[in-house]
Scaffold this motif. Structure first.
Motif, mmCIF file in Angstrom:
data_model
loop_
_atom_site.group_PDB
_atom_site.id
_atom_site.type_symbol
_atom_site.label_atom_id
_atom_site.label_comp_id
_atom_site.label_asym_id
_atom_site.label_seq_id
_atom_site.Cartn_x
_atom_site.Cartn_y
_atom_site.Cartn_z
ATOM 1 N N UNK A 231 -14.356 -5.593 -13.435
ATOM 2 C CA UNK A 231 -13.775 -6.749 -13.844
ATOM 3 C C UNK A 231 -12.654 -6.376 -14.771
ATOM 4 N N UNK A 232 -13.175 -5.534 -15.837
ATOM 5 C CA UNK A 232 -11.960 -5.072 -16.997
ATOM 6 C C UNK A 232 -10.935 -4.300 -16.161
ATOM 7 N N UNK A 233 -11.388 -3.599 -15.388
ATOM 8 C CA UNK A 233 -10.161 -2.619 -14.772
ATOM 9 C C UNK A 233 -9.278 -3.681 -13.952
ATOM 10 N N UNK A 234 -9.974 -4.741 -13.237
ATOM 11 C CA UNK A 234 -8.996 -5.742 -12.488
ATOM 12 C C UNK A 234 -7.965 -6.162 -13.560
ATOM 13 N N UNK A 235 -8.582 -6.870 -14.619
ATOM 14 C CA UNK A 235 -7.714 -7.567 -15.600
ATOM 15 C C UNK A 235 -6.677 -6.417 -16.206
ATOM 16 N N UNK A 236 -7.152 -5.231 -16.355
ATOM 17 C CA UNK A 236 -5.995 -4.264 -16.940
ATOM 18 C C UNK A 236 -4.732 -3.993 -15.816
ATOM 19 N N UNK A 237 -5.280 -3.910 -14.472
ATOM 20 C CA UNK A 237 -4.417 -3.692 -13.634
ATOM 21 C C UNK A 237 -3.111 -4.431 -13.586
ATOM 22 N N UNK A 238 -3.368 -5.999 -14.039
ATOM 23 C CA UNK A 238 -2.194 -6.898 -14.058
ATOM 24 C C UNK A 238 -0.889 -6.270 -15.054
ATOM 25 N N UNK A 239 -1.683 -5.396 -15.938
ATOM 26 C CA UNK A 239 -0.406 -4.627 -16.788
ATOM 27 C C UNK A 239 0.633 -4.046 -16.103
ATOM 28 N N UNK A 240 -0.017 -3.200 -14.991
ATOM 29 C CA UNK A 240 0.950 -2.540 -14.172
ATOM 30 C C UNK A 240 2.049 -3.139 -13.114
ATOM 31 N N UNK A 241 1.701 -4.310 -13.044
ATOM 32 C CA UNK A 241 2.550 -4.928 -12.115
ATOM 33 C C UNK A 241 3.737 -5.623 -12.798
ATOM 34 N N UNK A 242 4.962 -5.233 -12.130
ATOM 35 C CA UNK A 242 6.335 -5.562 -12.880
ATOM 36 C C UNK A 242 6.335 -7.242 -12.982
ATOM 37 N N UNK A 243 5.812 -8.041 -12.165
ATOM 38 C CA UNK A 243 5.911 -9.288 -12.338
ATOM 39 C C UNK A 243 4.295 -9.950 -11.560
ATOM 40 N N UNK A 244 3.346 -10.213 -12.649
ATOM 41 C CA UNK A 244 1.941 -10.551 -12.248
ATOM 42 C C UNK A 244 2.177 -11.705 -11.135
ATOM 43 N N UNK A 245 3.059 -12.764 -11.485
ATOM 44 C CA UNK A 245 3.129 -13.764 -10.489
ATOM 45 C C UNK A 245 3.471 -13.584 -9.130
ATOM 46 N N UNK B 289 -23.576 -9.825 -8.709
ATOM 47 C CA UNK B 289 -22.941 -8.897 -9.633
ATOM 48 C C UNK B 289 -22.616 -7.571 -8.794
ATOM 49 N N UNK B 290 -23.148 -7.342 -7.762
ATOM 50 C CA UNK B 290 -22.745 -6.249 -6.700
ATOM 51 C C UNK B 290 -21.483 -6.842 -6.110
ATOM 52 N N UNK B 291 -21.323 -7.914 -5.567
ATOM 53 C CA UNK B 291 -20.185 -8.620 -5.004
ATOM 54 C C UNK B 291 -19.082 -8.598 -6.135
ATOM 55 N N UNK B 292 -19.165 -8.776 -7.309
ATOM 56 C CA UNK B 292 -18.136 -9.074 -8.299
ATOM 57 C C UNK B 292 -17.458 -7.531 -8.301
ATOM 58 N N UNK B 293 -18.602 -6.722 -8.607
ATOM 59 C CA UNK B 293 -18.070 -5.166 -8.637
ATOM 60 C C UNK B 293 -17.417 -4.574 -7.448
ATOM 61 N N UNK B 294 -17.669 -5.046 -6.217
ATOM 62 C CA UNK B 294 -17.133 -4.479 -4.860
ATOM 63 C C UNK B 294 -15.797 -5.260 -4.890
ATOM 64 N N UNK B 295 -15.631 -6.599 -5.044
ATOM 65 C CA UNK B 295 -14.649 -7.119 -4.814
ATOM 66 C C UNK B 295 -13.500 -6.968 -5.762
ATOM 67 N N UNK B 296 -13.728 -6.694 -7.201
ATOM 68 C CA UNK B 296 -13.021 -6.434 -8.214
ATOM 69 C C UNK B 296 -12.300 -4.811 -7.959
ATOM 70 N N UNK B 297 -13.248 -3.986 -7.589
ATOM 71 C CA UNK B 297 -12.711 -2.809 -7.095
ATOM 72 C C UNK B 297 -11.757 -2.713 -6.031
ATOM 73 N N UNK B 298 -11.842 -3.681 -5.108
ATOM 74 C CA UNK B 298 -11.097 -3.798 -3.977
ATOM 75 C C UNK B 298 -9.712 -4.279 -4.274
ATOM 76 N N UNK B 299 -9.906 -5.212 -5.328
ATOM 77 C CA UNK B 299 -8.546 -5.954 -5.686
ATOM 78 C C UNK B 299 -7.807 -4.957 -6.393
ATOM 79 N N UNK B 300 -8.354 -4.086 -7.336
ATOM 80 C CA UNK B 300 -7.687 -3.067 -8.180
ATOM 81 C C UNK B 300 -6.828 -2.129 -7.111
#
Length: 388
Positions: free
Chosen positions: A50-64, A279-290
């Protein structure tokens, strides 16, 4: 851990039949959830992802831009669980003024889901509390039109409902009687905001989801709102700055396990088994979103580089940027959003078509609508869209 009592049963009448309805005990569970009992590792893995997913938004030129597509991907998946047939392309075509390839009601329901999510996020950002009032407001948006419009939008139910089965007598589960709904939801609201139980926000979201599904406070839309509630709680707790974590695909892929674990909580109080799955679902889905965010970022950068190699690159880049924000749109819509003239937009789209990035999706001579196919392909990864 097994618990002797997780709720009480009341005799109630539904559909002319006398049935036993289950009313859950207020959260938190007793005895307390012990994260050391087989939950420490999945909790830490989920929190890190979840932390990695939140951090990846900083890489996007425009999160929106990315959020626009990703929210709609979740809307499609969550609505498909409830039986709609609309796809991501159908939804975006509908929003652009085109005619989707499925029943209008299916697309309207999916579009309502987007409106409900955005309403919830806006309210939280305006410092409105995550509360029963906000849930009812979102429910109003969710059932604003389409097949659910006659199912008391924005109001807790005043009649008995049931889950599964052809009638109440053979239902898989009967939620609390209507006269117990208000007290159950008041207790759930208190739990959402509790600060004296030392439960991490991620665990609190997992417990809240089950409790909401068990109470089933509305006549319709409970599944969709219950899934939305997870993301809202994580955003409200500051674990996510943008609403980018959605478990609908995970729940859809593991549908039988999902329902089995919900029933285990109700019958035996095995919250720990549910939380491990969650929690396993959160981990899997967050990694997929990253991974999806990084793929999208790479694709957009590579496409921009190709565009810059050609003539009329300036206007084409502006149109391309607008299509990242909204991957399906008309010439008029793109002209309005870019400030370019219609003929200039049309010329830019012809260039993007020549590069293989964009295609026209209506086959019409007038009112043409274009789709950013390669970008939509990245967003669709991992989904099982129905044909059409």
């Amino acid at each position: 851990m097994r618990r002797e009592a997780t709720g009480t049963y009341d005799t109630t009448v539904a559909g002319g039949e006398t049935v036993r309805a289950f009313t859950p005990m207020a959260l938190p569970p007793s005895p307390d959830i012990d994260l050391r009992e087989g939950l420490r590792q999945p909790f830490e893995a989920a929190a890190a992802a979840l932390g990695r997913l939140d951090a990846v938004t900083e890489l996007l030129p425009d999160t929106a831009y990315f959020v626009y597509g990703y929210v709609r991907k979740e809307a499609v998946l969550s609505s498909q669980i409830e039986g709609t047939q609309s796809s991501l392309s159908d939804l975006m075509l509908h929003e652009a003024g085109g005619v989707p390839g499925v029943l209008r009601d299916d697309v309207v329901e999916t579009s309502n889901y987007v409106a409900a999510l955005y309403h919830g996020i806006r309210r939280l950002r305006d410092d409105f509390p995550l509360s029963n009032r906000l849930m009812r407001e979102m429910h109003t948006k969710l059932l604003a039109s389409g097949r659910g419009a006659a199912m008391m939008p924005g109001e807790f139910r005043r009649s008995q409902n049931w889950i599964g089965g052809s009638r109440p007598g053979n239902a898989a589960f009967v939620p609390p009687p209507p006269n117990r709904v208000e007290e159950c939801m008041a207790a759930l609201e208190r739990f959402i905001h509790a600060t004296d139980d030392d439960l991490p926000a991620l665990v609190r979201a997992g417990l809240t989801h089950v409790q909401f599904e068990t109470i089933h406070p509305f006549l319709d839309g409970n599944g969709r709102l219950g899934r939305l509630l997870i993301t809202l709680m994580l955003c409200d707790a500051g674990l996510l700055r943008e609403p980018l974590l959605y478990l609908s695909l995970y729940f859809k892929r593991h549908r039988n396990t999902y329902y089995e674990l919900l029933n285990e909580v109700r019958h035996t109080g095995d919250w720990e088994a549910w939380l491990r799955f969650f929690l396993e679902g959160v981990h899997e889905v967050a990694e997929g979103a990253v991974a999806t965010a990084r793929s999208a970022l790479g694709l957009v950068a590579a496409n921009r580089a190709r565009i810059q190699e050609g003539r009329r690159a300036s206007s084409a880049l502006r149109v391309h940027r607008a299509m990242v924000e909204r991957p399906v749109d008309s010439i008029n819509g793109l002209a309005e959003r870019t400030g370019l003239s219609g003929p200039t937009v049309a010329a830019a789209l012809k260039l993007l078509q020549g590069l293989g990035f964009v295609s026209e999706v209506t086959g019409r001579q007038r009112g043409k609508i274009f789709a950013y196919d390669t970008y939509l392909g990245v967003l669709r990864e991992g989904t099982e869209e129905p044909p059409g």
